[in-house]
Motif scaffolding. Structure first.
Motif, PDB file in Angstrom:
ATOM      1  N   GLU A 199       0.880  -1.124   0.125  1.00  0.00           N
ATOM      2  CA  GLU A 199      -0.041  -0.061  -0.191  1.00  0.00           C
ATOM      3  C   GLU A 199       0.780   1.221   0.174  1.00  0.00           C
ATOM      4  OE1 GLU A 199      -2.548  -3.460   1.498  1.00  0.00           O
ATOM      5  OE2 GLU A 199      -0.580  -2.635   2.112  1.00  0.00           O
ATOM      6  N   ASN A 200       2.115   1.304   0.762  1.00  0.00           N
ATOM      7  CA  ASN A 200       2.847   2.544   1.009  1.00  0.00           C
ATOM      8  C   ASN A 200       3.981   2.607  -0.091  1.00  0.00           C
ATOM      9  OD1 ASN A 200       1.248   2.748   3.272  1.00  0.00           O
ATOM     10  ND2 ASN A 200       2.917   1.952   4.544  1.00  0.00           N
ATOM     11  N   LEU A 233      15.810   7.554  -4.537  1.00  0.00           N
ATOM     12  CA  LEU A 233      15.440   6.135  -4.043  1.00  0.00           C
ATOM     13  C   LEU A 233      14.008   6.036  -3.984  1.00  0.00           C
ATOM     14  CD1 LEU A 233      18.379   5.481  -1.709  1.00  0.00           C
ATOM     15  CD2 LEU A 233      18.221   4.630  -3.720  1.00  0.00           C
ATOM     16  N   CYS A 234      13.408   5.117  -4.426  1.00  0.00           N
ATOM     17  CA  CYS A 234      11.858   4.700  -4.221  1.00  0.00           C
ATOM     18  C   CYS A 234      11.875   3.434  -3.210  1.00  0.00           C
ATOM     19  CB  CYS A 234      11.238   4.240  -5.368  1.00  0.00           C
ATOM     20  SG  CYS A 234       9.685   3.765  -5.430  1.00  0.00           S
ATOM     21  N   ALA A 235      10.711   3.304  -2.494  1.00  0.00           N
ATOM     22  CA  ALA A 235      10.947   2.499  -1.577  1.00  0.00           C
ATOM     23  C   ALA A 235       9.118   2.166  -1.311  1.00  0.00           C
ATOM     24  CB  ALA A 235      11.398   2.489  -0.308  1.00  0.00           C
ATOM     25  N   SER A 236       8.868   0.683  -0.880  1.00  0.00           N
ATOM     26  CA  SER A 236       7.441   0.534  -0.641  1.00  0.00           C
ATOM     27  C   SER A 236       7.380  -0.451   0.612  1.00  0.00           C
ATOM     28  CB  SER A 236       6.884  -0.321  -1.742  1.00  0.00           C
ATOM     29  OG  SER A 236       7.354  -1.514  -2.028  1.00  0.00           O
ATOM     30  N   SER A 237       6.358  -0.464   1.102  1.00  0.00           N
ATOM     31  CA  SER A 237       6.017  -1.230   2.422  1.00  0.00           C
ATOM     32  C   SER A 237       4.583  -1.643   2.576  1.00  0.00           C
ATOM     33  CB  SER A 237       6.632  -0.430   3.615  1.00  0.00           C
ATOM     34  OG  SER A 237       5.751   0.744   4.049  1.00  0.00           O
ATOM     35  N   VAL A 238       4.264  -2.547   3.362  1.00  0.00           N
ATOM     36  CA  VAL A 238       2.801  -2.841   3.659  1.00  0.00           C
ATOM     37  C   VAL A 238       2.238  -1.650   4.403  1.00  0.00           C
ATOM     38  CG1 VAL A 238       3.229  -5.171   3.637  1.00  0.00           C
ATOM     39  CG2 VAL A 238       3.339  -4.090   5.859  1.00  0.00           C
TER      40      VAL A 238
END
Lengths: 111, 113
Positions: B30-31, B90-95
């Motif tokens: 989602e994030n 920098l791109c990042a993702s997380s729950v």
């Protein structure tokens, strides 16, 4: 704003030695995380320690957390040349999943 | 293996150009987040998104905008590139819930000349 501050900024050791990096932060947290970054690449998540935990292990990594002192340490045992990288601590505040990163420690492990 | 993919590793753009940095994740997270990384300054959060079509300003949003039309894609836009936007992005993702680590892309090194 930079929540975490790593110490030292740079560390140079010989292969086989242990490496210890420290992180201090200012406000209350849900958890603290450590990441590794090889030169010119993205960050890789290493380990997460929650605010109610004091110590955590993962392979050659050992992380401690002292919430009363608002500090954490990352210990890498029996270091290898391949451990050469920058290491960042990141804190998750009480309000949610946003992380705030420190400026990192550059670790060099000499063969 | 789960992935966050940034479309370019290296990019050179001219001052005043509109620049698009693309980030795609295949983990149904989602994030999503955009950071820039500069020597001596660490990682600084530019924008983040907790859901499709949703965005929040980070610590240094000036000169940037973002777009999240689909869950898997988060784009960073430099409306009019300037030399002080030369940086590693920098791109990042997380729950969605906290308590989990981020997955980062490999980064885009942008040079504005």
């Amino acid at each position: 704003s930079q929540q975490g501050e790593e110490d030292p900024q740079a560390l140079s050791i010989q292969e086989g030695e242990n490496a210890t990096m420290n992180c201090s932060y200012k406000t209350s947290i849900n958890n603290l995380q450590w990441y590794r970054q090889n030169s010119g690449r993205g960050l890789v998540h290493l380990i997460l320690i929650r605010s109610n935990e004091r110590e955590k292990h993962s392979g050659r990594l050992r992380v401690t957390l002292d919430t009363s002192k608002k500090s954490s340490s990352l210990l890498i045992t029996a270091s290898r040349a391949a451990d050469t990288a920058s290491y960042f601590c990141a804190t998750e505040g009480l309000s949610g999943s946003r992380l705030t990163f420190g400026e990192g420690t550059q670790l060099t492990v000499n063969p | 293996d789960v992935k966050v993919t940034q479309s370019s590793r290296y990019l050179v753009k001219r001052t005043g150009e509109k620049v698009f940095l693309e980030c795609v994740q295949d983990m149904d997270h989602e994030n999503m987040f955009w950071y820039r990384q500069d020597p001596g300054l660490g990682l600084r959060l530019i924008y983040f998104s907790y859901d499709v079509k949703m965005k929040e300003k980070g610590d240094i949003p000036e000169g940037y905008s973002v777009s999240r039309e689909k869950k898997e894609r988060f784009s960073l836009i430099l409306e009019s590139a300037s030399t002080n936007q030369t940086s590693m992005y920098l791109c990042a993702s997380s729950v969605s819930q906290g308590g989990y680590g981020y997955t980062f892309g490999s980064g885009t090194r942008l040079t504005v000349v």
